[in-house]
Design a protein around this motif. Structure first.
Motif, PDB file in Angstrom:
ATOM      1  N   HIS A 241       0.875  -1.168   0.000  1.00  0.00           N
ATOM      2  CA  HIS A 241       0.000   0.000   0.000  1.00  0.00           C
ATOM      3  C   HIS A 241       0.914   1.220   0.000  1.00  0.00           C
ATOM      4  O   HIS A 241       1.697   1.394   0.932  1.00  0.00           O
ATOM      5  N   VAL A 242       0.834   1.976  -1.071  1.00  0.00           N
ATOM      6  CA  VAL A 242       1.800   3.055  -1.274  1.00  0.00           C
ATOM      7  C   VAL A 242       1.113   4.413  -1.111  1.00  0.00           C
ATOM      8  O   VAL A 242      -0.003   4.626  -1.603  1.00  0.00           O
TER       9      VAL A 242
ATOM     10  N   ALA B 288      -0.614  -3.026  -4.257  1.00  0.00           N
ATOM     11  CA  ALA B 288      -1.991  -3.328  -3.829  1.00  0.00           C
ATOM     12  C   ALA B 288      -2.882  -2.115  -4.026  1.00  0.00           C
ATOM     13  O   ALA B 288      -4.012  -2.234  -4.529  1.00  0.00           O
ATOM     14  N   HIS B 289      -2.380  -0.939  -3.622  1.00  0.00           N
ATOM     15  CA  HIS B 289      -3.180   0.276  -3.754  1.00  0.00           C
ATOM     16  C   HIS B 289      -2.280   1.501  -3.619  1.00  0.00           C
ATOM     17  O   HIS B 289      -1.310   1.474  -2.862  1.00  0.00           O
ATOM     18  N   LEU B 290      -2.607   2.534  -4.363  1.00  0.00           N
ATOM     19  CA  LEU B 290      -1.867   3.797  -4.276  1.00  0.00           C
ATOM     20  C   LEU B 290      -2.809   4.887  -3.759  1.00  0.00           C
ATOM     21  O   LEU B 290      -3.893   5.089  -4.311  1.00  0.00           O
ATOM     22  N   THR B 291      -2.397   5.555  -2.689  1.00  0.00           N
ATOM     23  CA  THR B 291      -3.157   6.689  -2.162  1.00  0.00           C
ATOM     24  C   THR B 291      -2.323   7.937  -2.426  1.00  0.00           C
ATOM     25  O   THR B 291      -1.173   8.016  -1.983  1.00  0.00           O
ATOM     26  N   ALA B 292      -2.890   8.875  -3.172  1.00  0.00           N
ATOM     27  CA  ALA B 292      -2.146  10.079  -3.539  1.00  0.00           C
ATOM     28  C   ALA B 292      -2.799  11.277  -2.862  1.00  0.00           C
ATOM     29  O   ALA B 292      -3.992  11.518  -3.024  1.00  0.00           O
TER      30      ALA B 292
ATOM     31  N   PRO C  17      -9.094   1.445 -12.367  1.00  0.00           N
ATOM     32  CA  PRO C  17     -10.200   1.349 -11.408  1.00  0.00           C
ATOM     33  C   PRO C  17      -9.817   0.573 -10.146  1.00  0.00           C
ATOM     34  O   PRO C  17      -9.229  -0.508 -10.235  1.00  0.00           O
ATOM     35  N   GLY C  18     -10.131   1.185  -9.001  1.00  0.00           N
ATOM     36  CA  GLY C  18      -9.906   0.510  -7.720  1.00  0.00           C
ATOM     37  C   GLY C  18      -8.458   0.462  -7.258  1.00  0.00           C
ATOM     38  O   GLY C  18      -8.170  -0.058  -6.186  1.00  0.00           O
ATOM     39  N   ARG C  19      -7.515   1.033  -8.037  1.00  0.00           N
ATOM     40  CA  ARG C  19      -6.101   0.922  -7.646  1.00  0.00           C
ATOM     41  C   ARG C  19      -5.532   2.233  -7.120  1.00  0.00           C
ATOM     42  O   ARG C  19      -4.454   2.256  -6.537  1.00  0.00           O
ATOM     43  N   LEU C  20      -6.257   3.339  -7.384  1.00  0.00           N
ATOM     44  CA  LEU C  20      -5.743   4.666  -6.993  1.00  0.00           C
ATOM     45  C   LEU C  20      -6.841   5.454  -6.287  1.00  0.00           C
ATOM     46  O   LEU C  20      -7.973   5.511  -6.759  1.00  0.00           O
ATOM     47  N   THR C  21      -6.480   6.049  -5.147  1.00  0.00           N
ATOM     48  CA  THR C  21      -7.384   6.986  -4.469  1.00  0.00           C
ATOM     49  C   THR C  21      -6.662   8.319  -4.379  1.00  0.00           C
ATOM     50  O   THR C  21      -5.525   8.365  -3.878  1.00  0.00           O
ATOM     51  N   VAL C  22      -7.305   9.368  -4.879  1.00  0.00           N
ATOM     52  CA  VAL C  22      -6.696  10.695  -4.786  1.00  0.00           C
ATOM     53  C   VAL C  22      -7.450  11.483  -3.725  1.00  0.00           C
ATOM     54  O   VAL C  22      -8.682  11.578  -3.773  1.00  0.00           O
ATOM     55  N   LEU C  23      -6.728  12.029  -2.767  1.00  0.00           N
ATOM     56  CA  LEU C  23      -7.356  12.812  -1.694  1.00  0.00           C
ATOM     57  C   LEU C  23      -6.850  14.240  -1.778  1.00  0.00           C
ATOM     58  O   LEU C  23      -5.635  14.465  -1.913  1.00  0.00           O
TER      59      LEU C  23
ATOM     60  N   GLN D 289       4.406   1.812   2.118  1.00  0.00           N
ATOM     61  CA  GLN D 289       5.590   2.577   1.728  1.00  0.00           C
ATOM     62  C   GLN D 289       5.161   3.986   1.314  1.00  0.00           C
ATOM     63  O   GLN D 289       4.000   4.204   0.971  1.00  0.00           O
ATOM     64  N   VAL D 290       6.119   4.900   1.332  1.00  0.00           N
ATOM     65  CA  VAL D 290       5.892   6.228   0.757  1.00  0.00           C
ATOM     66  C   VAL D 290       6.832   6.379  -0.431  1.00  0.00           C
ATOM     67  O   VAL D 290       8.010   6.017  -0.342  1.00  0.00           O
TER      68      VAL D 290
END
Ligand SMILES: C[S@@+](CC[C@H](N)C(=O)[O-])C[C@H]1O[C@@H](n2cnc3c(N)ncnc32)[C@H](O)[C@@H]1O
Length: 289
Positions: free
Chosen positions: A54-55, A75-79, A98-104, A122-123
């Motif tokens: 989870h990055v 697994a997933h990228l949170t930006a 789809p489903g792999r990136l969340t942008v906040l 990880q970052v």
């Protein structure tokens, strides 16, 4: 690894993102964009195998590094991005994965990744220069939560993280970083690699936290010790540590000559000082000195 061009049909070419989405760089947000795909791909290789990780990416901006990271089987990228102008450019990337990136849209200084993201985490980030160091110190405080940090800084900050004792850039940041992680420079980039070019060179530092991590109260003790010691780095330690009280006894308990200076003291000696200072506080009945 998925091909970086898998979703390319749906995406604006990276070189055109800034113009199409009106992302003129703002100095106040530390915006120097990476629009060179091969360079983004080289940075995305530095964390090693990202499968199942989870990055967290801080400041994705136009999304060059974001796209390169998504080419890996993470697994997933949170930006987390502060500039709302970047959100439309990033929405394209989100739709293509789809489903792999969340942008906040958030200030990364208030994003608690260690709590909100599942492990292993990880970052990876091309950090905004104005908040890079406080973000790093925040991650170092909870280094046990992170498998690796792959971070682009101004080159001078990268030198301050990786410097050896007795060298020009050695100081508080080197001690805190190297105390909890092994640190190395993975890549150096000239100003021309960015749009707009910054005044200085940049470098990516890879920090891999050690298996054993200090508890929070010991980290706080180390922050106090290093702040005092490097606050007056040319002063002898007997004087620099005086504000903490009992400096001579503390140095003597750690076998450190009081005439020595912070800039020449290895990380292991700071470790001894922080532990001794914390133990002294506990003996005196204080939780944290
Ligand atoms: C050096 S640019 C890097 C942009 C992009 N990652 C790239 O490599 O092209 C830094 C980015 O961080 C964003 N940023 C600045 N301060 C921030 C903060 N406090 N929290 C989250 N993002 C921030 C900026 O808007 C910008 O997009």
């Amino acid at each position: 690894m998925t091909s970086a061009s898998d979703a390319a049909g749906a995406l604006t070419p990276l070189g055109e993102v800034v113009r199409r989405f009106g992302l003129d760089a703002r100095k106040a947000l530390g915006q120097h964009f990476l629009l060179d795909e091969p360079v983004c791909r080289r940075i995305a290789l530095l964390p090693g195998d990202l499968s199942g990780r989870h990055v967290l990416e801080v400041g994705p901006g136009p999304g060059g590094l974001t796209r390169a990271l998504l080419a890996h089987p993470l697994a997933h990228l949170t930006a987390v991005e502060l500039d709302e102008r970047a959100l439309a450019a990033l929405a394209e990337v989100e739709a293509a994965h789809p489903g792999r990136l969340t942008v906040l849209r958030q200030d990364a200084r208030h994003f608690d990744g260690a709590t909100l993201l599942p492990a292993p985490r990880q970052v990876v980030a091309n950090l905004p220069y104005n908040v890079g160091t406080p973000l790093l110190v925040g991650w170092l405080r909870e280094a046990a939560a992170w498998e690796r940090l792959t971070l682009m800084f101004q080159e001078e900050v990268a030198f301050r993280i990786t410097a050896a004792a007795g060298t020009e850039h050695y100081g508080r940041l080197a001690v805190l970083s190297q105390w909890v992680a092994s640190c190395s420079i993975g890549l150096r980039l000239p100003p021309g690699a960015f749009r707009p070019p910054p005044k200085v060179h940049s470098a990516v530092v890879v920090l891999t936290p050690h298996a054993e991590q200090p508890p929070p109260e010991l980290f706080r003790a180390m922050e106090r010790i290093t702040a005092a010691a490097f606050g007056q780095r040319r002063k002898m330690l007997r004087g620099a540590l005086k504000p903490l009280g009992g400096a001579e006894a503390l140095l003597s308990a750690c076998g450190i000559a009081p005439e020595r200076r912070a800039e020449e003291l290895p990380v292991a000696a700071f470790d001894a000082l922080a532990r001794a200072w914390l133990a002294r506080g506990e003996e005196a009945g204080q939780a944290t000195p």
